[in-house]
Design a protein around this motif. Structure first.
Motif, PDB file in Angstrom:
ATOM      1  N   GLU A  86      48.764  71.510 109.266  1.00 41.97           N
ATOM      2  CA  GLU A  86      48.524  72.360 108.103  1.00 41.97           C
ATOM      3  C   GLU A  86      47.135  72.994 108.166  1.00 41.97           C
ATOM      4  O   GLU A  86      46.217  72.455 108.788  1.00 41.97           O
ATOM      5  CB  GLU A  86      48.650  71.535 106.813  1.00 41.97           C
ATOM      6  N   GLU A 137      46.504  76.178 103.144  1.00 38.10           N
ATOM      7  CA  GLU A 137      47.805  75.664 102.726  1.00 38.10           C
ATOM      8  C   GLU A 137      47.647  74.410 101.871  1.00 38.10           C
ATOM      9  O   GLU A 137      48.400  74.202 100.918  1.00 38.10           O
ATOM     10  CB  GLU A 137      48.677  75.369 103.946  1.00 38.10           C
ATOM     11  N   ARG A 193      54.054  73.461 102.120  1.00 41.77           N
ATOM     12  CA  ARG A 193      55.363  74.128 102.081  1.00 41.77           C
ATOM     13  C   ARG A 193      55.890  74.457 103.479  1.00 41.77           C
ATOM     14  O   ARG A 193      57.056  74.169 103.802  1.00 41.77           O
ATOM     15  CB  ARG A 193      55.257  75.402 101.241  1.00 41.77           C
ATOM     16  N   ARG A 194      55.072  75.072 104.318  1.00 42.27           N
ATOM     17  CA  ARG A 194      55.527  75.531 105.634  1.00 42.27           C
ATOM     18  C   ARG A 194      56.052  74.399 106.503  1.00 42.27           C
ATOM     19  O   ARG A 194      57.020  74.579 107.277  1.00 42.27           O
ATOM     20  CB  ARG A 194      54.372  76.265 106.347  1.00 42.27           C
TER      21      ARG A 194
END
Length: 298
Positions: free
Chosen positions: A212, A216, A171-172
């Motif tokens: 990542e 995550e 997501r990030r």
């Protein structure tokens, strides 16, 4: 992350086959003669010699060779696509039939310029493959179609055996890595597949090494399971050129094994996890294994 590498330096476990045999040359000629595109070539896949030369498989990319999005990890060219070629479905199907393939993967460039995102052309291609190569199962690796349910219904009406759409990254990192794409829209796309046909097998993939964290990645696996996804592929991102995002970290084979175990613990029916794994890596073998497991459970 633990360490970084420059563009040219890769760890010892990154190994690419350079097998150029008769099968490889036959597929290359068929693709060229019929003016077809493959993601194997356009995305500079490191497994092209293995897949074409050893397994006689290819991932066909339809709707042209030009994408309307400019993702920072992808080598497919970006720009204004050409007009849709309605002869493409039959040309793809004839090539798959000649290959005597038992499983075909068909993907697409993003076509945000089309009202249906290219869904009708994909559906026509799947139908032609089923018609001309009736013993061949079809895996569709779709764009997100901008989340349009009607377009997805058009595509699924052709009854591919597997519907696949890649989450690509956590997501990030999504805003930095993917162009005009949204993490939640991808998840919603996969959920919609199950809403339309709860029995349809769904699949997604993540590429690792863009910065990542393991936590995550595990969160993304949880999100995919919550969306009903049964199959997931995890592979190492490799920078296709100096203009693309650099590799931040090379995950080791042991770390990929740990992620595979975590995925299976979460209930995925199958997880392909390793440095050289890509979206359609050994896709036919995966489908056969899934079918065997489903039959054994009934």
């Amino acid at each position: 992350m633990k360490r970084s590498f420059d563009y040219t330096r890769k760890p010892a476990w990154i190994r690419m086959s350079l097998l150029t045999n008769r099968d490889y040359n036959t597929i290359k000629k068929s693709v060229s003669d019929r003016r077809l595109n493959t993601v194997c070539e356009e995305a500079r896949c490191p497994n092209i010699h293995e897949c074409w030369g050893e397994h006689r498989t290819a991932t066909f990319m339809i709707l042209g060779d030009t994408c309307t999005r400019r993702c920072r990890f992808c080598a497919v060219k970006t720009g204004l696509p050409a007009a849709v070629d309605m002869t493409e479905p039959v040309r793809v199907a004839r090539t798959i039939a000649e290959m005597e393939a038992v499983h075909a993967v068909i993907t697409m460039v993003n076509r945000d310029d089309l009202d249906d995102g290219g869904a009708a052309v994909m559906a026509a291609t799947v139908r032609k493959v089923h018609q001309l190569a009736p013993g061949c199962s079809v895996e569709v690796l779709s764009s997100d179609l901008m989340g349009d349910r009607k377009s997805l219904e058009i595509m699924m009406d052709s009854e591919p055996e597997i519907m696949s759409h890649n989450l690509e990254t956590v997501r990030r990192l999504t805003p930095r890595v993917r162009s005009r794409s949204e993490y939640d829209r991808s998840l919603d796309f996969l959920k919609m597949v199950k809403e339309i046909d709860p029995a349809k097998l769904t699949k997604s993939s993540l590429m690792l090494g863009l910065g990542e964290k393991k936590t995550e990645v595990l969160e993304s696996l949880d999100d995919l399971r919550a969306a009903g996804v049964e199959m997931v592929n995890l592979g190492q991102y490799l920078q296709p050129s100096r203009t693309h995002l650099p590799v931040v970290y090379y995950w080791s084979p042991e770390e990929f094994d740990e992620l595979k175990a975590a995925a299976l613990e979460r209930g995925f029916l199958h997880c392909e996890s390793g440095p050289m794994v890509r979206s359609s890596y050994h896709a036919g073998d995966q489908y056969q294994l899934i079918q065997q497991r489903l039959q054994a459970s009934n």
